[in-house]
Scaffold this active site. Sequence first.
Site, PDB file in Angstrom:
ATOM      1  N   LEU A 145       0.866  -1.180   0.000  1.00  0.00           N
ATOM      2  CA  LEU A 145       0.000   0.000   0.000  1.00  0.00           C
ATOM      3  C   LEU A 145       0.895   1.220   0.000  1.00  0.00           C
ATOM      4  O   LEU A 145       1.979   1.209   0.595  1.00  0.00           O
ATOM      5  CB  LEU A 145      -0.892   0.025   1.246  1.00  0.00           C
ATOM      6  N   ASP A 146       0.456   2.283  -0.645  1.00  0.00           N
ATOM      7  CA  ASP A 146       1.214   3.530  -0.598  1.00  0.00           C
ATOM      8  C   ASP A 146       1.338   4.007   0.852  1.00  0.00           C
ATOM      9  O   ASP A 146       0.480   3.713   1.693  1.00  0.00           O
ATOM     10  CB  ASP A 146       0.523   4.611  -1.426  1.00  0.00           C
ATOM     11  N   LYS A 147       2.368   4.769   1.107  1.00  0.00           N
ATOM     12  CA  LYS A 147       2.620   5.284   2.453  1.00  0.00           C
ATOM     13  C   LYS A 147       1.371   5.934   3.054  1.00  0.00           C
ATOM     14  O   LYS A 147       1.019   5.673   4.206  1.00  0.00           O
ATOM     15  CB  LYS A 147       3.763   6.305   2.402  1.00  0.00           C
TER      16      LYS A 147
END
Length: 336
Positions: A145-147
């Site tokens: 998942l993106d940050k």
Amino acid sequence: MPQELEPKRMTLQVSKVQTPMRIDRYLAQQVENATRNKVQEAIEEHRVLVNGKPVKSNYRIKSLDLIQMTFLRPPAPELAPEEIPIEIMYEDEDLLVVNKEAGMVVHPAFGNWTGTLANAILHHIGKDADELDRSGLRPGIVHRLDKDTSGLIIIARNPTALHRLATQFAKRQVGKVYKAIAWGVPAPPSGTIRTNIGRSHRNRKVMANFPFEGTEGKHAVTDYDVAEDLGWFSLVSLTLHTGRTHQIRAHLQHIGHPILGDATYGGATPRNLPFSKGEQFTRNLLEAMPRQALHAETLTFRQPTTGEPLSFTAPLPDDMEAVLRKIRALSASNLA
């Protein structure tokens, strides 16, 4: 899915009083986290230039030599366990399902070597982590998942589980549903977005949409459904059929409804909505949501050893709920 890494370029000038030594030894000393083997590999591939020309590993540096290096992967420190709190939704002998908070990086990369979910996982599973391959800095991490995206992520506890779970992802047997707060209300209220997604020609850190039948990029398919029509905003449910980098963020921008707070894809600029203090309202929303309002809500897959169907849902995080309350109150007041 693994994110393509940008090459990292460095330039060094040898000191006027530097003692002559082999360049591979010198660079291993000078470049943080570099190893002599990695330096020699870069030299052999002509990714190290001295005064504009390639050299061999046994080249002896001279006073004021100008050295230019390109690392395909930035030199990384050894991945170490760190005691970082994480919310575990489920755990068995093969895997964990973690509800990742927004702001946490999934695995170490340039600029984020510590404090990641990978560091936390190594600490949590203890000696079992010895079975996992740490060389790629993604021990047990099947997807990502993106940050600044919150929500559910699966972590394998052993190599067999990692392989079987990765196979489920590759065969698109894993159900993934996200929730996003979008600008405006998509029309029609449900549909399928189909494009090819690839790196932008202008900025390789940004993903761009290309024609679905074209040759650029890779096929990306997202189903969307408006879960809540909120007038100038909407709560949208999104089901992924492919797993391209930034897929949901790029797709919602593509149909003209970027995610609230998404600075990369056009969702973090205040808008002057057509009511008193409309622009100030959107500024306040963006201050309350300084990240993309995107949450990985549901994961459905099979336990890698038993084949048992598993499904997990994580509630919307507090920041998204707080923003929704503000938007719902606005929507209700305009309908009154």
